[in-house]
Structure formats: C-alpha cells, structure tokens
Design a protein around this motif. Structure first.
Motif, PDB file in Angstrom:
ATOM      1  N   MET A   1       0.846  -1.191   0.000  1.00  0.00           N
ATOM      2  CA  MET A   1       0.000   0.000   0.000  1.00  0.00           C
ATOM      3  C   MET A   1       0.882   1.242   0.000  1.00  0.00           C
ATOM      4  O   MET A   1       1.729   1.390   0.874  1.00  0.00           O
ATOM      5  CB  MET A   1      -0.907  -0.004   1.238  1.00  0.00           C
ATOM      6  CG  MET A   1      -2.028   1.030   1.188  1.00  0.00           C
ATOM      7  SD  MET A   1      -3.000   1.089   2.731  1.00  0.00           S
ATOM      8  CE  MET A   1      -3.538  -0.610   2.889  1.00  0.00           C
TER       9      MET A   1
ATOM     10  N   GLU B   1      -2.273   5.955  -1.232  1.00  0.00           N
ATOM     11  CA  GLU B   1      -3.444   5.100  -1.059  1.00  0.00           C
ATOM     12  C   GLU B   1      -3.829   5.004   0.412  1.00  0.00           C
ATOM     13  O   GLU B   1      -5.012   5.074   0.768  1.00  0.00           O
ATOM     14  CB  GLU B   1      -3.172   3.703  -1.613  1.00  0.00           C
ATOM     15  CG  GLU B   1      -4.375   2.770  -1.494  1.00  0.00           C
ATOM     16  CD  GLU B   1      -4.079   1.351  -1.936  1.00  0.00           C
ATOM     17  OE1 GLU B   1      -4.986   0.512  -1.829  1.00  0.00           O
ATOM     18  OE2 GLU B   1      -2.941   1.082  -2.372  1.00  0.00           O
TER      19      GLU B   1
ATOM     20  N   SER C   1      -5.581   8.265   1.515  1.00  0.00           N
ATOM     21  CA  SER C   1      -6.940   8.376   0.985  1.00  0.00           C
ATOM     22  C   SER C   1      -7.894   7.411   1.678  1.00  0.00           C
ATOM     23  O   SER C   1      -9.008   7.786   2.071  1.00  0.00           O
ATOM     24  CB  SER C   1      -6.925   8.121  -0.513  1.00  0.00           C
ATOM     25  OG  SER C   1      -8.239   8.130  -1.034  1.00  0.00           O
ATOM     26  N   ARG C   2      -7.459   6.175   1.844  1.00  0.00           N
ATOM     27  CA  ARG C   2      -8.335   5.176   2.457  1.00  0.00           C
ATOM     28  C   ARG C   2      -8.603   5.493   3.927  1.00  0.00           C
ATOM     29  O   ARG C   2      -9.706   5.282   4.419  1.00  0.00           O
ATOM     30  CB  ARG C   2      -7.727   3.781   2.305  1.00  0.00           C
ATOM     31  CG  ARG C   2      -7.707   3.289   0.863  1.00  0.00           C
ATOM     32  CD  ARG C   2      -7.090   1.922   0.727  1.00  0.00           C
ATOM     33  NE  ARG C   2      -7.882   0.906   1.407  1.00  0.00           N
ATOM     34  CZ  ARG C   2      -7.548  -0.387   1.473  1.00  0.00           C
ATOM     35  NH1 ARG C   2      -6.420  -0.803   0.911  1.00  0.00           N
ATOM     36  NH2 ARG C   2      -8.314  -1.249   2.103  1.00  0.00           N
TER      37      ARG C   2
ATOM     38  N   HIS D   1     -11.294   8.311   4.242  1.00  0.00           N
ATOM     39  CA  HIS D   1     -12.651   7.798   4.021  1.00  0.00           C
ATOM     40  C   HIS D   1     -13.097   6.905   5.181  1.00  0.00           C
ATOM     41  O   HIS D   1     -14.261   6.942   5.591  1.00  0.00           O
ATOM     42  CB  HIS D   1     -12.710   7.039   2.701  1.00  0.00           C
ATOM     43  CG  HIS D   1     -12.692   7.919   1.497  1.00  0.00           C
ATOM     44  ND1 HIS D   1     -11.528   8.255   0.832  1.00  0.00           N
ATOM     45  CD2 HIS D   1     -13.686   8.577   0.848  1.00  0.00           C
ATOM     46  CE1 HIS D   1     -11.810   9.059  -0.181  1.00  0.00           C
ATOM     47  NE2 HIS D   1     -13.111   9.273  -0.194  1.00  0.00           N
ATOM     48  N   ALA D   2     -12.187   6.100   5.710  1.00  0.00           N
ATOM     49  CA  ALA D   2     -12.550   5.177   6.783  1.00  0.00           C
ATOM     50  C   ALA D   2     -12.918   5.905   8.071  1.00  0.00           C
ATOM     51  O   ALA D   2     -13.863   5.535   8.768  1.00  0.00           O
ATOM     52  CB  ALA D   2     -11.402   4.204   7.052  1.00  0.00           C
TER      53      ALA D   2
ATOM     54  N   ASP E   1     -13.787  -1.663  10.839  1.00  0.00           N
ATOM     55  CA  ASP E   1     -13.228  -1.509   9.498  1.00  0.00           C
ATOM     56  C   ASP E   1     -11.995  -0.612   9.514  1.00  0.00           C
ATOM     57  O   ASP E   1     -11.013  -0.876   8.799  1.00  0.00           O
ATOM     58  CB  ASP E   1     -14.276  -0.922   8.549  1.00  0.00           C
ATOM     59  CG  ASP E   1     -15.393  -1.899   8.234  1.00  0.00           C
ATOM     60  OD1 ASP E   1     -15.212  -3.113   8.487  1.00  0.00           O
ATOM     61  OD2 ASP E   1     -16.449  -1.455   7.744  1.00  0.00           O
TER      62      ASP E   1
ATOM     63  N   LEU F   1      -8.184  -1.779   8.554  1.00  0.00           N
ATOM     64  CA  LEU F   1      -7.419  -1.046   7.552  1.00  0.00           C
ATOM     65  C   LEU F   1      -6.089  -0.579   8.121  1.00  0.00           C
ATOM     66  O   LEU F   1      -5.021  -0.786   7.516  1.00  0.00           O
ATOM     67  CB  LEU F   1      -8.226   0.159   7.053  1.00  0.00           C
ATOM     68  CG  LEU F   1      -7.469   1.153   6.172  1.00  0.00           C
ATOM     69  CD1 LEU F   1      -7.053   0.506   4.864  1.00  0.00           C
ATOM     70  CD2 LEU F   1      -8.306   2.411   5.928  1.00  0.00           C
TER      71      LEU F   1
END
Length: 268
Positions: free
Chosen positions: A1, A5, A8-9, A12-13, A192, A196
């Motif tokens: 990763m 990335e 960004s992830r 959002h998470a 979640d 992550l």
C-alpha cells in the motif's frame, strides 16, 4: 500500500466511522485536546453537527494543548468550553483510582481531568461525547513503541497494543465518563478502520521514527483541513500537554506506588 493510497483510504474510513456513530436521541458533544486525533474527529462531526460544542481541560493557561485546541475550534467554527482543572490532591487521585478500578499510572492521571470534563458535560445537559482514543495504538506513535516494534514486529506489535487497551484505556474512558452518565464514543475503534490501519505497512504510516512522523498517515489525511501546527505536531501525552505530571509530582514523590497501594487497599 502506497502512502497516497493509505492516506486516501484512512480519510474515508474515519469519515465512515464517525458517520456510523452520530445517531443519537440525546445531545452530543466532543473532546478537543489540541492533538490531531480529537481534532480529526471533531472535523468529521461538524458535517453532522455544524454547531458542535467541544470541551477541553485547562490546567496551565499557557499550554500548547490549550492554544491549539482554541485554534482548531476557531478554524472549524465550533464552540469550545474550557473546563478548569485544579492540581489534584492525593485524595483526588484516590478517587480516580476508585472510579476506574485500575492502578496503571497513565490511566489514573488521565482519569482525573476526564472526571472534571464529564461533570461539566453533564451539567450542560450533554449525554454523549466523542474521543480520539485508540489512534496512538493503531499507528504505534508512543515513544516507547520503537523497541516493541523491533522485538515483536510492526503488525503484531500494533495488534497487541490495541488488544491491551481492553483492560486499560477503553475501560478508563467508559468508567470515568459514565461516572457522570456520559457515553464515550470512540471512532478510531471502528472495526473496518482498525482492520485497515493494522494492514498498513510501516512506510505508509510513519515518516521515519521521529516523534513528529510517527502518525504521518493521519497528518497527511487532514493537512490543510486543520491548523498546520496540529497536523505537524509530535505525539504528546495528554497529561504532559495539560501540565498535570508536574502538578502530581509536587504532591506525590512516587505516584505509581501510591496508585498501586490505593488499588490494593480498595480491591485487595
């Protein structure tokens, strides 16, 4: 990763984690300490509560924590209530031990101002608050983590840090705030988000092992959306930022021993 990335992830998470925790039939507020963890949560909450009320503890009026909490509140347009916290006496710290039913030094010392914050929230009619607990464990941003990572490994060490909080940070949050009937919600513990974060490689999370780079992924996710000193700031323990350690050392020569003795007296 990659770093891009991961950034960004994560953004959002964390937004989704807050979204999942905004349903409430009672008034809600949030903690705002001056660090990036609570500031990021407050920012996400303002999408649902633009008139959000936040609380911060004030012991040393010159502290960096207080200054940055004010700067964040000004930038996000939220109402900040500064709760005066007096230097604790030995009896005050005994109350903290009895309330959280723990003898861990950090937990007892954090619990004392949290009790004052919870009392102020309840007096103002709030019943739910949000906290940034769990973030430091996800990124292993504590100063002592370097040795643990070297011994146990990046992924295993952080997983163990999170698991250990089941008997440390998280019960302390629950007990300190529920002492005044305040529910504490912890978006950084969203399953979640935890999955992550724990999957991210070290080079995507940290910018070297400097204090200011240990949670770089979170800093990048909120750069430009929070005050620059907040997104560039090194991890500082809550009790250090508040000025509490010095106040305690003036009344207790060996705080850890006192907490253990009180815990043993109460619970055997």
């Amino acid at each position: 990763m990659s770093r891009e990335e991961a950034t960004s992830r994560l953004s959002h998470a964390l937004a989704r984690a807050v979204d999942r925790r905004v349903i409430s039939d009672v008034p809600v507020c949030a903690l705002l300490s001056g660090g990036i963890d609570s500031a990021a949560i407050v920012l996400e909450l303002t999408r649902h509560h633009p008139d959000l009320t936040c609380y911060t503890a004030r012991l040393d009026p010159r502290s960096t924590d207080l200054r940055l909490a004010r700067a964040t509140a000004d930038m996000l347009g939220v109402h900040l209530i500064e709760v005066p916290v007096k230097p604790p006496t030995t009896d005050d710290l005994a109350i903290a031990v009895a309330t959280i039913e723990q003898a861990y030094k950090a937990q007892v010392e954090i619990a004392w101002p949290c009790l004052a914050l919870a009392a102020a929230m309840r007096a103002d009619g709030f019943k739910v608050t949000y906290s940034g607990e769990g973030s430091d464990e996800l990124w292993a941003s504590y100063g002592f983590a370097y040795r643990g990572i070297a011994t146990t490994g990046w992924y295993t060490y952080r997983r163990n840090l999170i698991a250990a909080q089941a008997v440390r940070n998280f019960p302390r949050v629950n007990k300190a705030f529920m002492a005044h009937s305040i529910e504490g919600r912890l978006p950084f513990l969203d399953p979640d988000l935890v999955a992550l974060a724990l999957s991210m490689p070290r080079e995507a999370v940290q910018d070297g092992d400097t204090p200011s780079g240990r949670k770089a992924v979170l800093q990048r996710a909120y750069r430009g959306r929070l005050p620059a000193p907040v997104t560039a700031r090194a991890k500082i323990a809550f009790q250090d930022g508040l000025g509490l350690k010095g106040a305690i050392s003036s009344v207790l020569a060996n705080p850890a021993r006192y907490y253990r003795a009180e815990h043993h007296r109460l619970y055997g």
